[in-house]
Motif scaffolding. Sequence first.
Motif, mmCIF file in Angstrom:
data_model
loop_
_atom_site.group_PDB
_atom_site.id
_atom_site.type_symbol
_atom_site.label_atom_id
_atom_site.label_comp_id
_atom_site.label_asym_id
_atom_site.label_seq_id
_atom_site.Cartn_x
_atom_site.Cartn_y
_atom_site.Cartn_z
ATOM 1 N N ILE A 2 0.865 -1.260 0.031
ATOM 2 C CA ILE A 2 -0.010 -0.094 0.140
ATOM 3 C C ILE A 2 0.992 1.233 0.144
ATOM 4 N N SER A 3 0.645 1.952 -1.024
ATOM 5 C CA SER A 3 1.517 3.317 -0.915
ATOM 6 C C SER A 3 1.079 4.155 0.163
ATOM 7 N N ILE A 4 2.291 4.996 0.638
ATOM 8 C CA ILE A 4 2.048 6.013 1.657
ATOM 9 C C ILE A 4 1.229 7.205 1.189
ATOM 10 N N GLU A 5 0.984 7.390 -0.042
ATOM 11 C CA GLU A 5 0.318 8.427 -0.783
ATOM 12 C C GLU A 5 -1.223 8.075 -0.663
ATOM 13 N N ASN A 6 -1.474 6.741 -0.828
ATOM 14 C CA ASN A 6 -2.726 6.315 -0.856
ATOM 15 C C ASN A 6 -3.410 6.447 0.656
ATOM 16 N N LEU A 7 -2.666 6.495 1.703
ATOM 17 C CA LEU A 7 -3.156 6.256 2.947
ATOM 18 C C LEU A 7 -4.071 7.577 3.385
ATOM 19 N N ASP A 8 -3.884 8.808 2.918
ATOM 20 C CA ASP A 8 -4.739 9.683 3.269
ATOM 21 C C ASP A 8 -6.098 9.909 2.662
ATOM 22 N N CYS A 9 -6.495 8.761 1.468
ATOM 23 C CA CYS A 9 -7.660 8.714 1.172
ATOM 24 C C CYS A 9 -8.371 7.242 1.574
ATOM 25 N N TRP A 10 -7.620 6.574 2.077
ATOM 26 C CA TRP A 10 -8.344 5.259 2.561
ATOM 27 C C TRP A 10 -8.717 5.360 4.230
ATOM 28 N N ASP A 11 -9.563 4.639 4.621
ATOM 29 C CA ASP A 11 -9.904 4.311 5.983
ATOM 30 C C ASP A 11 -9.238 3.181 6.338
ATOM 31 N N VAL A 12 -8.270 3.063 6.802
ATOM 32 C CA VAL A 12 -7.426 1.863 6.993
ATOM 33 C C VAL A 12 -7.950 1.361 8.412
ATOM 34 N N THR A 13 -8.243 0.178 8.560
ATOM 35 C CA THR A 13 -8.552 -0.498 9.741
ATOM 36 C C THR A 13 -7.203 -1.352 10.048
ATOM 37 N N TRP A 14 -6.537 -1.030 11.161
ATOM 38 C CA TRP A 14 -5.424 -1.670 11.399
ATOM 39 C C TRP A 14 -5.128 -2.305 12.905
ATOM 40 N N PHE A 15 -4.499 -3.117 13.088
ATOM 41 C CA PHE A 15 -4.499 -3.995 14.403
ATOM 42 C C PHE A 15 -3.026 -3.864 15.076
ATOM 43 N N ALA A 16 -3.295 -3.776 16.462
ATOM 44 C CA ALA A 16 -1.990 -3.921 17.195
ATOM 45 C C ALA A 16 -2.149 -4.646 18.561
ATOM 46 N N SER A 17 -0.899 -4.927 19.080
ATOM 47 C CA SER A 17 -1.190 -5.739 20.493
ATOM 48 C C SER A 17 -0.199 -4.637 21.476
ATOM 49 N N ASP A 18 -0.726 -4.638 22.564
ATOM 50 C CA ASP A 18 -0.042 -3.893 23.609
ATOM 51 C C ASP A 18 0.879 -4.570 24.447
ATOM 52 N N LYS A 19 1.422 -3.937 25.411
ATOM 53 C CA LYS A 19 2.433 -4.878 26.151
ATOM 54 C C LYS A 19 2.009 -5.937 26.976
ATOM 55 N N GLU A 20 0.694 -5.840 27.203
ATOM 56 C CA GLU A 20 0.227 -6.986 27.998
ATOM 57 C C GLU A 20 -0.368 -7.904 27.010
ATOM 58 N N GLY A 21 -0.411 -7.979 25.665
ATOM 59 C CA GLY A 21 -0.729 -9.155 24.828
ATOM 60 C C GLY A 21 -2.472 -8.697 24.262
ATOM 61 N N LYS A 22 -2.993 -7.567 24.959
ATOM 62 C CA LYS A 22 -4.142 -7.230 24.414
ATOM 63 C C LYS A 22 -4.350 -6.827 23.062
ATOM 64 N N LEU A 23 -5.350 -6.889 22.430
ATOM 65 C CA LEU A 23 -5.692 -6.585 21.005
ATOM 66 C C LEU A 23 -6.546 -5.414 20.843
ATOM 67 N N GLY A 24 -6.079 -4.554 19.799
ATOM 68 C CA GLY A 24 -6.726 -3.165 19.783
ATOM 69 C C GLY A 24 -7.152 -3.377 18.146
#
Length: 144
Positions: free
Chosen positions: A3-25
């Motif tokens: 995915i190009s950086i230029e496209n990010l400002d026109c996409w509603d990107v749904t992305w995922f991460a984990s925190d230091k306790e292993g919980k997901l967001g």
Amino acid sequence: MSISIENLDCWDVTWFASDKEGKLGVFFSNGTTSVLVNNILKEQNYENCYEYFNHLEDNGSIANFCIENQDISANNTNFEEFIFYAKKGLHVYDTDDLTQPSYILIAKPSIPLLISDIDNQISKIIENYEGVFSDILRIEPVKI
């Protein structure tokens, strides 16, 4: 392919991460370039994560909306999506560069989903956040 950086400002990107306790967001970029860039810009990784979490069964969690941010969630068109992900056990964050320059905690699950509970291949491509989602109401975005 990526995915190009230029496209990010026109996409509603749904992305995922984990925190230091292993919980997901889950994070909704709302057409901003505020995403972690290590893995999300690889299109296959993005699609794999998105598909995985969209097909994941609810874990019996109840979406607890954050009172402080109720005005954001009440006016947001993603309200049903916030509930959808919180019922799977994910902490839900939203942003809007125009009115909210940081990610705001919108909903907390009553039963957090942990990174140890998900597919190993997916856990390898999820971004890692150094804080604890339950304690953080605002997360400053990573600008690219």
